[in-house]
Scaffold this motif. Structure first.
Motif, PDB file in Angstrom:
ATOM      1  N   LYS B 170       0.851  -1.194   0.000  1.00 22.19           N
ATOM      2  CA  LYS B 170       0.000   0.000   0.000  1.00 22.19           C
ATOM      3  C   LYS B 170       0.886   1.243   0.000  1.00 22.19           C
ATOM      4  O   LYS B 170       1.749   1.387   0.892  1.00 22.19           O
ATOM      5  N   TYR B 171       0.672   2.128  -0.967  1.00 24.24           N
ATOM      6  CA  TYR B 171       1.473   3.340  -1.045  1.00 24.24           C
ATOM      7  C   TYR B 171       0.578   4.568  -1.164  1.00 24.24           C
ATOM      8  O   TYR B 171      -0.494   4.512  -1.768  1.00 24.24           O
ATOM      9  N   ASN B 172       1.059   5.643  -0.561  1.00 21.47           N
ATOM     10  CA  ASN B 172       0.363   6.911  -0.585  1.00 21.47           C
ATOM     11  C   ASN B 172       1.119   7.838  -1.558  1.00 21.47           C
ATOM     12  O   ASN B 172       2.273   8.177  -1.318  1.00 21.47           O
ATOM     13  N   LEU B 173       0.472   8.223  -2.652  1.00 16.33           N
ATOM     14  CA  LEU B 173       1.170   9.015  -3.672  1.00 16.33           C
ATOM     15  C   LEU B 173       0.800  10.495  -3.573  1.00 16.33           C
ATOM     16  O   LEU B 173      -0.342  10.835  -3.265  1.00 16.33           O
ATOM     17  N   GLU B 174       1.778  11.320  -3.893  1.00 15.23           N
ATOM     18  CA  GLU B 174       1.565  12.756  -3.933  1.00 15.23           C
ATOM     19  C   GLU B 174       1.312  13.186  -5.378  1.00 15.23           C
ATOM     20  O   GLU B 174       1.964  12.678  -6.287  1.00 15.23           O
ATOM     21  N   THR B 186       0.848  12.089 -10.735  1.00 15.91           N
ATOM     22  CA  THR B 186       1.470  11.733  -9.462  1.00 15.91           C
ATOM     23  C   THR B 186       2.985  11.715  -9.618  1.00 15.91           C
ATOM     24  O   THR B 186       3.508  11.691 -10.737  1.00 15.91           O
ATOM     25  N   GLY B 187       3.685  11.691  -8.495  1.00 13.83           N
ATOM     26  CA  GLY B 187       5.138  11.593  -8.517  1.00 13.83           C
ATOM     27  C   GLY B 187       5.618  10.147  -8.530  1.00 13.83           C
ATOM     28  O   GLY B 187       6.781   9.888  -8.225  1.00 13.83           O
ATOM     29  N   PHE B 188       4.758   9.229  -8.887  1.00 13.15           N
ATOM     30  CA  PHE B 188       5.090   7.805  -8.872  1.00 13.15           C
ATOM     31  C   PHE B 188       5.274   7.320 -10.310  1.00 13.15           C
ATOM     32  O   PHE B 188       4.340   7.398 -11.120  1.00 13.15           O
ATOM     33  N   SER B 189       6.473   6.838 -10.612  1.00 20.47           N
ATOM     34  CA  SER B 189       6.790   6.477 -11.990  1.00 20.47           C
ATOM     35  C   SER B 189       6.981   4.969 -12.157  1.00 20.47           C
ATOM     36  O   SER B 189       7.156   4.237 -11.181  1.00 20.47           O
ATOM     37  N   GLY B 234       6.048   8.661 -18.219  1.00 21.99           N
ATOM     38  CA  GLY B 234       6.274   7.474 -17.402  1.00 21.99           C
ATOM     39  C   GLY B 234       5.703   7.567 -15.993  1.00 21.99           C
ATOM     40  O   GLY B 234       6.009   6.728 -15.140  1.00 21.99           O
ATOM     41  N   PHE B 235       4.866   8.580 -15.722  1.00 16.06           N
ATOM     42  CA  PHE B 235       4.275   8.745 -14.394  1.00 16.06           C
ATOM     43  C   PHE B 235       2.824   8.250 -14.361  1.00 16.06           C
ATOM     44  O   PHE B 235       2.119   8.324 -15.361  1.00 16.06           O
ATOM     45  N   ILE B 258      -3.368  10.091  -3.062  1.00 17.67           N
ATOM     46  CA  ILE B 258      -3.839   8.991  -3.897  1.00 17.67           C
ATOM     47  C   ILE B 258      -3.267   7.712  -3.283  1.00 17.67           C
ATOM     48  O   ILE B 258      -2.060   7.629  -3.046  1.00 17.67           O
ATOM     49  N   LEU B 259      -4.132   6.750  -3.001  1.00 20.97           N
ATOM     50  CA  LEU B 259      -3.683   5.493  -2.391  1.00 20.97           C
ATOM     51  C   LEU B 259      -3.660   4.396  -3.432  1.00 20.97           C
ATOM     52  O   LEU B 259      -4.646   4.197  -4.154  1.00 20.97           O
ATOM     53  N   ILE B 260      -2.528   3.679  -3.520  1.00 26.58           N
ATOM     54  CA  ILE B 260      -2.512   2.565  -4.464  1.00 26.58           C
ATOM     55  C   ILE B 260      -2.169   1.271  -3.746  1.00 26.58           C
ATOM     56  O   ILE B 260      -1.484   1.250  -2.730  1.00 26.58           O
TER      57      ILE B 260
END
Lengths: 263, 263, 263
Positions: B170-174, B186-189, B234-235, B258-260
């Motif tokens: 579980k990750y919390n994305l900004e 998001t800042g998650f690539s 790629g994000f 944002i929760l993934i």
């Protein structure tokens, strides 16, 4: 030898890096290009506005200019990427209506850009950078259009008309653009007048206002007057002298029409 | 010989003369420069947004391009003016975080620009025009970075991460940027996915919405659908097909997360 | 040989094709031009703002730059189209006040552009494209100003002053521009201070706020503080550290004044 020109018209806005990466891609592939910003503030996905704006500037540019138009709501879907050759210019962009005015005003040859020629490993969502920009670079390098995609020989375009006949001498006009000054630009041109063999505008009804005279230029009347004139692109335009017609008339370009009586 | 390129990213907006005076200063010192506008509409003082936008376009540009970034809330204070040399490019701007992505993605040498080399008799408040622009002109003229300031050899950057682990998988994305179309970036690539050794996104929860599938491109779904996709940089991005995700979800980039769930 | 520069300052906004057609027209007549966007976001018809913005950048540009200014509410009326020659630069635009600062700061020769030299068959409403752009192209081609219009030898300009004396040592200042950051820029400069033989600002009253000290730069104080400083153009400016002075003070540039006490 002058540098070759690529003009850019998009709905990308100016706060992101999208436009920058298109510029970088083109310059990386062909350094000696002169990239000219037209606008990146087309309303998001507003194909009709893009088509109109394109046709107001393309003819001013020198021979061999490449006009790149990226207003592309269906990106990644099944609309064709197009390359168009006219006597003077090239046009590159999606086949979604942004070239409507070009098709109706110019003799042209259209090509379906062969997408497989472009490396798309960076993702699927940015045809501006990954297909249209490198396609422009190929034209800059002198690649023949025939080598870039299938020639679309059976293409026929239905001429675009932004007005409908209501009754004898009565026409209902569509607004195709509201400019920054709030001027309301209709899709009805002097050329359209000639085609329907009429010469005189007797009255224009817009919202609760009736205009019975055409102006030659903006400052002919008093400040605040609602006026009509043939604008610098040859279209019928409703304006307010030193004011904003859209606000004064509370005009909604997606809902409100303009009725004219001509003879 | 192609002209050397300077790109400009600022939060100066486009209604004032600030950008103009930077352009004039550079051209006055080195006429044969090709200045490329990226954006001047970075949110005022929004360093994080500037850092993100910079990293979306810099790599598209040709070798030896100079990227100038002037988003500088602490101007005149004690933050260092930086010159950065990577294998391909130069970067000039304040040492306030705008180069975070560059530091984490490129091998680089950083120099503290020697402010005393620049004449500052016009006032203290415009480093863009009075230090960064003439520093760019020095690079254009071929001055060696070593001659422009102290090499910062002991510099270590903590890699920037825009997500936090909540629990296993579980990750919390900004959100780091909302683009003009209301797409939430998001800042998650993909690169981050690889680093944490995961391959599949099982679900994404944003506001009161749960997305359980990744899209390949925007127009795959129906108009109005809330979708998620890896974007062209790629994000991970949340979008609404032919719509505006920020408005649809009433998303606030400074407050909402944002929760993934991934595996 | 470096390319000749034309700078563009307009109130056309960036969503229409107006700017594009000016750029195309100039490039079509003189391909090897370097057109530099300054701003197209001058408030519609705001001549005073255009005059101020122009004078913040013109001097940065290289010798022989042509500065084109198209903020022209009276287009088509009886205001003169002007060509101005100073020691360093050319200026082209309407004679409506946009060159006020140039007239008061530079020695110059002014010419009334001969409109009859330009073909105006496209309509009456777009002097930017149909007169000013081709006039700029003539200068680019080396045509002598004397051949482009009547020299205006008897021209005298009343120096523009944006402040009034209230009583001994008390002055009422006008705000001439609010920049993107909400900084309030007055029309009172260090040069004006010298002219009235004063050296010290004792207090500044703006809305319900009194400032008793001048800052050297923005980040000297705490975030949120209302400060005053001589800005990078030499004008007295009211700012909020890392904030927006216009919003904080609810300042209206068309209504509110700034009172200073000096000695």
């Amino acid at each position: 030898m002058s540098r070759k020109i690529v003009t850019l018209l998009t709905d990308f806005g100016t706060k992101d890096g999208y436009v920058g990466s298109i510029k970088g891609t083109i310059k990386n592939l062909f350094a000696e290009v002169d990239i000219v910003d037209i606008s990146h503030d087309i309303n998001p996905f507003d194909i009709k506005e893009a088509a109109f704006v394109l046709h107001t500037y393309y003819a001013s540019f020198p021979k061999e200019t490449i006009h790149l138009v990226v207003v592309d709501p269906g990106v990644g879907g099944d609309r064709m990427p197009l390359l168009i050759r006219t006597a003077q210019h090239f046009f590159i962009g999606p086949d979604n209506g942004v070239f409507k005015f070009i098709f109706s005003r110019e003799a042209y040859t259209a090509y379906k850009i062969n997408v497989d020629d472009y490396i798309l490993d960076k993702g699927f969502t940015f045809h501006g950078r990954d297909i249209f920009a490198p396609a422009a670079a190929k034209i800059l390098k002198g690649v023949a259009p025939e080598k870039m995609g299938l020639r679309l020989d059976d293409r026929t375009e239905i001429p675009t008309v932004y007005f409908t006949k209501e009754s004898e001498g009565k026409y209902n006009l569509e607004a195709i653009s509201i400019d920054r000054f709030g001027n309301i630009i209709t899709g009805f041109s002097k050329r359209d007048m000639e085609k329907i063999n009429e010469t005189t505008i007797n009255s224009i009804v817009i919202k609760n206002k009736t205009i019975t005279e055409m102006n030659a230029y903006y400052s002919q009347n008093e400040q605040g007057d609602v006026i009509a004139l043939w604008n610098s692109m040859g279209f019928l335009e409703i304006a307010v002298v030193s004011g904003n017609a859209q606000k004064t008339l509370n005009f909604d370009k997606y809902k409100d029409n303009i009725l004219i009586s001509i003879s």
